[in-house]
Design a protein around this motif. Sequence first.
Motif, PDB file in Angstrom:
ATOM      1  N   ILE A  42     -30.974  -3.485  15.218  1.00 33.22           N
ATOM      2  CA  ILE A  42     -30.868  -2.406  14.237  1.00 33.22           C
ATOM      3  C   ILE A  42     -30.720  -2.979  12.833  1.00 33.22           C
ATOM      4  O   ILE A  42     -31.353  -2.508  11.873  1.00 33.22           O
ATOM      5  CB  ILE A  42     -29.672  -1.483  14.572  1.00 33.22           C
ATOM      6  CG1 ILE A  42     -29.917  -0.752  15.895  1.00 33.22           C
ATOM      7  CG2 ILE A  42     -29.431  -0.473  13.441  1.00 33.22           C
ATOM      8  CD1 ILE A  42     -28.731   0.060  16.370  1.00 33.22           C
ATOM      9  N   GLN A  43     -29.908  -4.011  12.716  1.00 33.66           N
ATOM     10  CA  GLN A  43     -29.691  -4.658  11.426  1.00 33.66           C
ATOM     11  C   GLN A  43     -30.992  -5.274  10.890  1.00 33.66           C
ATOM     12  O   GLN A  43     -31.292  -5.170   9.695  1.00 33.66           O
ATOM     13  CB  GLN A  43     -28.620  -5.740  11.575  1.00 33.66           C
ATOM     14  CG  GLN A  43     -27.838  -6.054  10.326  1.00 33.66           C
ATOM     15  CD  GLN A  43     -26.658  -6.963  10.631  1.00 33.66           C
ATOM     16  OE1 GLN A  43     -26.714  -7.831  11.493  1.00 33.66           O
ATOM     17  NE2 GLN A  43     -25.565  -6.764   9.914  1.00 33.66           N
ATOM     18  N   ARG A  44     -31.756  -5.883  11.789  1.00 33.23           N
ATOM     19  CA  ARG A  44     -32.986  -6.566  11.388  1.00 33.23           C
ATOM     20  C   ARG A  44     -34.095  -5.573  11.029  1.00 33.23           C
ATOM     21  O   ARG A  44     -34.820  -5.764  10.045  1.00 33.23           O
ATOM     22  CB  ARG A  44     -33.451  -7.480  12.522  1.00 33.23           C
ATOM     23  CG  ARG A  44     -34.685  -8.301  12.204  1.00 33.23           C
ATOM     24  CD  ARG A  44     -34.934  -9.382  13.246  1.00 33.23           C
ATOM     25  NE  ARG A  44     -34.885  -8.876  14.603  1.00 33.23           N
ATOM     26  CZ  ARG A  44     -33.922  -9.157  15.471  1.00 33.23           C
ATOM     27  NH1 ARG A  44     -32.903  -9.918  15.123  1.00 33.23           N
ATOM     28  NH2 ARG A  44     -33.956  -8.670  16.702  1.00 33.23           N
ATOM     29  N   SER A  45     -34.215  -4.490  11.805  1.00 32.73           N
ATOM     30  CA  SER A  45     -35.297  -3.528  11.592  1.00 32.73           C
ATOM     31  C   SER A  45     -34.932  -2.392  10.638  1.00 32.73           C
ATOM     32  O   SER A  45     -35.816  -1.654  10.197  1.00 32.73           O
ATOM     33  CB  SER A  45     -35.721  -2.924  12.932  1.00 32.73           C
ATOM     34  OG  SER A  45     -34.657  -2.169  13.497  1.00 32.73           O
ATOM     35  N   SER A  46     -33.630  -2.263  10.353  1.00 33.66           N
ATOM     36  CA  SER A  46     -33.139  -1.144   9.520  1.00 33.66           C
ATOM     37  C   SER A  46     -33.585   0.198  10.098  1.00 33.66           C
ATOM     38  O   SER A  46     -33.937   1.132   9.371  1.00 33.66           O
ATOM     39  CB  SER A  46     -33.636  -1.276   8.074  1.00 33.66           C
ATOM     40  OG  SER A  46     -33.093  -2.432   7.474  1.00 33.66           O
TER      41      SER A  46
END
Length: 244
Positions: A42-46
């Motif tokens: 989630i953090q990487r793909s926003s």
Amino acid sequence: MDVEVVLQEEDMQDSWSLLSFMASCLMVFGGALPYVPQYQDIQRSSNSDGFSTRVCLLLLIANILRIFFWIGKQFELTLLLQSVVMIIAMFAMLHLCCTVHNNNRVSTKQRRLSDLDFRYFWKWSAFEDYLLFCFGFTVLCAVVTLLLLDSVVYVETLGSLAVMCEAMLGLPQLLQNFHNSSTKGMSVKMVLLWTAGDVFKTTYFVVNESPAQFWVCGSVQIIIDVAILLQVLLYSQDTRAKLG
């Protein structure tokens, strides 16, 4: 000869104590580990659309209830600590999902707990609303438990509700995948770790003769985990191509 036997027994006891300690540590922190890859994705793909935050809802309710169950029927301290760690992990997941959702939000309209609109239950814009809901739920449980703590039926019901909620934790993700006809955005690593963790903890419950509610919960979780993994296979592009 007797001395050697005694030394061997002491070595075996030390080894068993070490294994028990390692198993307890794995139980305390292992439940939160599956969410690390999902958090990173989630953090990487926003983008948090592939993860169902209702998983957090079920786990928060389950672990809050389990803490009060422990007050009424004190089982292993390991399971109590596991609940505390899991609650912290779920708040971390919710905080990230709220942050990502607000950053991607096009409309200026915010959904708040104070709106009392059931259509948007657990879809609030502010992380503080999730904290407020859990605080209110905890206070309610504390009051009822204080009044009915001497009731065996209430305490056992509390434990059953706790494990029932935990057993259903994968269901929101299963339904969301079905609704989207896709597992995109969901961390497969998370589900694999769910499965491994559920097999381990179910075995742990049986070996340690934990209350029956716990191993029944673990068994149901394993079934749901396997169903989600089957969805991953079903919704993958290669499988869809084979199916025409």
